[in-house]
Design a protein around this motif. Structure first.
Motif, PDB file in Angstrom:
ATOM      1  N   THR A 156      14.228  -3.578   5.465  1.00 52.79           N
ATOM      2  CA  THR A 156      13.226  -4.345   5.516  1.00 52.79           C
ATOM      3  C   THR A 156      13.615  -4.598   6.677  1.00 52.79           C
ATOM      4  N   GLY A 157      12.964  -4.801   7.270  1.00 48.07           N
ATOM      5  CA  GLY A 157      12.785  -5.447   9.308  1.00 48.07           C
ATOM      6  C   GLY A 157      13.131  -6.776   8.635  1.00 48.07           C
ATOM      7  N   LEU A 158      14.244  -7.139  10.034  1.00 52.35           N
ATOM      8  CA  LEU A 158      14.104  -8.790  10.074  1.00 52.35           C
ATOM      9  C   LEU A 158      14.511  -9.090  11.556  1.00 52.35           C
ATOM     10  N   THR A 159      13.811 -10.169  12.193  1.00 52.11           N
ATOM     11  CA  THR A 159      14.438 -11.022  13.655  1.00 52.11           C
ATOM     12  C   THR A 159      15.938 -10.385  13.555  1.00 52.11           C
ATOM     13  N   THR A 160      16.395 -10.907  14.661  1.00 52.53           N
ATOM     14  CA  THR A 160      17.618 -11.352  15.290  1.00 52.53           C
ATOM     15  C   THR A 160      18.093 -12.393  14.916  1.00 52.53           C
ATOM     16  N   ALA A 161      17.454 -13.150  14.467  1.00 55.56           N
ATOM     17  CA  ALA A 161      17.960 -14.197  14.001  1.00 55.56           C
ATOM     18  C   ALA A 161      18.104 -14.581  12.558  1.00 55.56           C
ATOM     19  N   GLN A 162      17.455 -13.562  12.067  1.00 54.16           N
ATOM     20  CA  GLN A 162      17.475 -13.327  10.107  1.00 54.16           C
ATOM     21  C   GLN A 162      18.640 -12.487   9.687  1.00 54.16           C
ATOM     22  N   MET A 163      18.393 -11.597  10.742  1.00 55.85           N
ATOM     23  CA  MET A 163      19.648 -10.391  11.514  1.00 55.85           C
ATOM     24  C   MET A 163      21.397 -11.291  11.067  1.00 55.85           C
ATOM     25  N   LYS A 164      21.233 -12.889  11.297  1.00 58.67           N
ATOM     26  CA  LYS A 164      22.518 -12.840  11.935  1.00 58.67           C
ATOM     27  C   LYS A 164      23.155 -14.903  10.578  1.00 58.67           C
ATOM     28  N   ASP A 165      21.913 -14.539  10.024  1.00 61.73           N
ATOM     29  CA  ASP A 165      22.172 -15.226   9.064  1.00 61.73           C
ATOM     30  C   ASP A 165      22.410 -14.877   8.093  1.00 61.73           C
ATOM     31  N   GLN A 166      23.215 -15.769   7.166  1.00 57.41           N
ATOM     32  CA  GLN A 166      24.039 -14.543   5.239  1.00 57.41           C
ATOM     33  C   GLN A 166      23.532 -14.755   4.780  1.00 57.41           C
ATOM     34  N   ALA A 167      22.115 -15.713   4.400  1.00 54.07           N
ATOM     35  CA  ALA A 167      21.220 -15.577   3.423  1.00 54.07           C
ATOM     36  C   ALA A 167      19.874 -14.608   3.564  1.00 54.07           C
ATOM     37  N   SER A 168      19.732 -14.195   4.521  1.00 54.31           N
ATOM     38  CA  SER A 168      19.145 -12.965   4.372  1.00 54.31           C
ATOM     39  C   SER A 168      19.969 -11.622   3.865  1.00 54.31           C
ATOM     40  N   TYR A 169      20.500 -11.171   3.440  1.00 54.84           N
ATOM     41  CA  TYR A 169      21.038 -10.239   2.884  1.00 54.84           C
ATOM     42  C   TYR A 169      21.184 -10.403   1.253  1.00 54.84           C
ATOM     43  N   THR A 170      20.818 -10.277   0.106  1.00 49.88           N
ATOM     44  CA  THR A 170      20.668 -10.529  -0.724  1.00 49.88           C
ATOM     45  C   THR A 170      21.643  -8.912  -1.469  1.00 49.88           C
ATOM     46  N   ASN A 171      22.336 -10.118  -2.085  1.00 47.70           N
ATOM     47  CA  ASN A 171      22.949  -9.275  -3.332  1.00 47.70           C
ATOM     48  C   ASN A 171      24.276  -9.135  -2.160  1.00 47.70           C
ATOM     49  N   TRP A 172      24.584  -8.788  -1.315  1.00 48.03           N
ATOM     50  CA  TRP A 172      25.809  -8.580  -0.060  1.00 48.03           C
ATOM     51  C   TRP A 172      27.028  -9.337  -0.912  1.00 48.03           C
ATOM     52  N   ASP A 173      27.764  -8.209  -0.976  1.00 47.05           N
ATOM     53  CA  ASP A 173      29.347  -9.102  -1.721  1.00 47.05           C
ATOM     54  C   ASP A 173      30.196  -9.605  -0.118  1.00 47.05           C
ATOM     55  N   PHE A 174      30.077 -11.130   0.019  1.00 46.87           N
ATOM     56  CA  PHE A 174      30.683 -11.582   1.457  1.00 46.87           C
ATOM     57  C   PHE A 174      32.143 -12.388   1.003  1.00 46.87           C
ATOM     58  N   THR A 175      32.673 -11.617  -0.480  1.00 47.38           N
ATOM     59  CA  THR A 175      33.724 -12.566  -0.082  1.00 47.38           C
ATOM     60  C   THR A 175      34.549 -10.930  -0.654  1.00 47.38           C
ATOM     61  N   ASN A 176      34.179 -10.359  -0.668  1.00 45.57           N
ATOM     62  CA  ASN A 176      35.469  -9.126  -0.635  1.00 45.57           C
ATOM     63  C   ASN A 176      35.283  -7.766  -0.017  1.00 45.57           C
ATOM     64  N   VAL A 177      34.017  -7.317   0.277  1.00 43.07           N
ATOM     65  CA  VAL A 177      33.544  -6.374   1.460  1.00 43.07           C
ATOM     66  C   VAL A 177      32.746  -6.920   3.101  1.00 43.07           C
ATOM     67  N   TRP A 178      31.860  -7.685   3.325  1.00 36.93           N
ATOM     68  CA  TRP A 178      30.920  -8.196   4.445  1.00 36.93           C
ATOM     69  C   TRP A 178      31.788  -9.804   4.658  1.00 36.93           C
ATOM     70  N   GLY A 179      31.379  -9.971   6.259  1.00 35.47           N
ATOM     71  CA  GLY A 179      31.865 -11.352   6.457  1.00 35.47           C
ATOM     72  C   GLY A 179      30.837 -11.985   7.518  1.00 35.47           C
ATOM     73  N   ILE A 180      31.159 -12.862   7.728  1.00 35.41           N
ATOM     74  CA  ILE A 180      29.697 -12.848   8.858  1.00 35.41           C
ATOM     75  C   ILE A 180      30.813 -14.542   9.757  1.00 35.41           C
ATOM     76  N   ASN A 181      29.867 -14.530  11.072  1.00 37.86           N
ATOM     77  CA  ASN A 181      30.100 -15.805  11.704  1.00 37.86           C
ATOM     78  C   ASN A 181      29.572 -15.465  12.745  1.00 37.86           C
ATOM     79  N   GLY A 182      28.541 -15.820  12.420  1.00 37.97           N
ATOM     80  CA  GLY A 182      27.302 -16.501  13.230  1.00 37.97           C
ATOM     81  C   GLY A 182      27.147 -14.727  13.979  1.00 37.97           C
ATOM     82  N   ASP A 183      27.212 -13.931  14.466  1.00 41.15           N
ATOM     83  CA  ASP A 183      26.449 -12.286  14.515  1.00 41.15           C
ATOM     84  C   ASP A 183      26.153 -11.583  13.449  1.00 41.15           C
ATOM     85  N   TYR A 184      25.828 -10.745  13.804  1.00 39.90           N
ATOM     86  CA  TYR A 184      25.701  -9.761  12.607  1.00 39.90           C
ATOM     87  C   TYR A 184      27.230  -9.155  11.635  1.00 39.90           C
TER      88      TYR A 184
END
Length: 441
Positions: free
Chosen positions: A224-252
């Motif tokens: 799915t194509g997203l804007t840069t702002a959406q790509m830097k928003d954790q809410a855009s990543y459906t069913n991603w594991d942001f506890t053990n696999v991924w992190g996000i801090n205002g960037d990608y």
């Protein structure tokens, strides 16, 4: 290399030579013991028919250079390759930082981790850098097929072509429905045919995203194509594991196995001004008649004061130790007298005490170099007092009127000049006491 190449005791890759030696045992287990910089290695040759496992353990391979030549698999660009459907390999927890691949002289597919692979498992990996191509190119893989999967990977690779090559942010060709899951791409692609994640489709592809602004494409067979702002928003990543696999801090998003990235400093235009005025010179005029005062300060505090109404010119030059010449009484006759004082380099006092019935002009000169000067003028008739001082101090005083008398104090010879006072760290001086004073009464 350290280790035995088994799953329980893998070989430990610590140098470019160790990485190159993987081709000597294609079925072994390998781990990276540290980051590896390949900038001095030269042109990398792809490892063919790899049937083993490389676990990066959160380390990165930096500056991997590969220039493909001819039309053979052996000279194509990529880390490893497997064209045998009976073999398989695993690459995981491994980053590729600043790859530089040029496959314009080779017609084989290109990808940083693999150009062509059956049964490949690629997990928790990322790639950054540049690629130039004339054929199918994916930032992670050129083509995968068989029982293959690419999970939890991201890329930021600039891919350029001058031909009709197919460019993709993750995998150029996905054949036989490989798993492509939880991946994203943001790198610029320049060409006629460019796809955010893949030019092909797969029924096993889910939760993949690409930046339509930075990749300059809105087309992809997967994701799915997203804007840069959406790509830097954790809410855009459906069913991603942001506890053990991924992190996000205002960037990608970033992969936790590599640690949280340090944000780049945002430095714009910065102006810094420093004004140094650490020393003080005070000049005071307390009466009404015309008075000229001059104070030369280098680099110590100086004060010049005039307190009476007679017109006088006073010059003071200052810096530290003392000589004093004084007239404290009247002369008993009119004959001239000279008083000389030679000081090297500490203080001397010379006093002329005499009485004169005749009152006239009096010249008192103290020339001291290098000494601080203190000039005191007492009396009512016109007089000139001059003090030249640098490093030691002189005091010249006339207390009562006398006539035709000359008194001279002269500090001529300064021995051991190399021991003269020197002030360090001048920028930190604020006020140095023990000033040179000029006073006229």
């Amino acid at each position: 290399m350290l280790g035995a190449g088994t799953q329980a005791n893998p070989y430990i890759i610590q140098t470019p030579a160790d990485l190159n030696a993987v081709r000597n045992n294609l079925t072994a287990f390998y781990e990276l013991g540290n980051d590896i910089d390949m900038s001095g290695f030269g042109n990398w040759n792809i490892i063919l028919l790899f049937d083993g496992q490389i676990d990066g353990k959160g380390h990165v391979i930096k500056n991997l250079n590969n220039s493909g030549t001819g039309n053979t698999e052996a000279t194509a660009c990529g880390l490893v390759s497997n064209t045998d459907s009976t073999k398989s390999f695993v690459v995981k927890n491994l980053g590729f930082e600043n790859v530089n691949f040029n496959n314009t002289a080779n017609a084989y597919r290109m990808g940083a981790i693999t150009n062509f692979a059956y049964n490949a498992t690629i997990e928790n990996c990322f790639v950054t850098g540049k690629m130039a191509t004339t054929t199918y190119t994916g930032a992670i893989a050129g083509l995968v097929r068989g029982v293959s999967s690419i999970k939890n990977c991201w890329s930021n690779v600039e891919i350029i072509t001058t031909s009709n090559a197919y460019l993709s942010g993750i995998v150029a060709q996905a054949i036989e429905n490989p798993v492509v899951e939880n991946c994203y791409a943001v790198g610029l692609m320049s060409g006629a045919y460019k796809y955010g994640i893949s030019s092909g489709a797969s029924t096993a592809a889910i939760n993949n995203f690409y930046d339509t602004q930075t990749t300059t494409t809105t087309t992809s067979g997967i994701g799915t194509g997203l804007t840069t702002a959406q790509m830097k928003d954790q809410a855009s990543y459906t069913n991603w594991d942001f506890t053990n696999v991924w992190g996000i801090n205002g960037d990608y998003p970033y992969l936790r196995v590599f640690g949280e990235p340090t944000p780049a400093a945002n430095i714009g235009s910065v102006s810094v001004s420093s004004f140094l005025s650490n020393l003080s010179g005070n000049t005071e005029t307390n009466k009404k008649k015309g008075i000229t005062l001059e104070s030369h300060l280098n680099p110590i505090f100086s004060i010049t004061t005039i307190e009476k109404s007679t017109k006088k010119t006073i010059v003071g030059y200052s810096l530290p130790i003392g000589s004093s010449v004084q007239i404290t009484s009247r002369t008993v006759n009119a004959e001239s007298r000279n008083v000389n004082s030679f000081i090297s380099p500490i203080s001397s006092n010379v006093n002329a005490i005499f009485i004169s019935p005749n009152i006239g002009n009096v010249n008192v000169i103290s020339s001291v170099s290098p000494i601080i000067g203190l000039n005191n003028r007492h009396g009512k008739v016109s007089r000139n007092i001059e003090s030249h001082i640098s490093r030691l101090s002189a005091v010249s005083s006339a207390f009562i009127p006398i006539r035709n008398e000359v008194i001279t104090a002269w500090c001529e010879a300064i021995y051991n000049r190399s021991c003269a006072v020197k002030i360090y760290n001048r920028s930190n001086l604020t006020i140095i006491e023990n000033p040179s004073d000029v006073e006229v009464i």
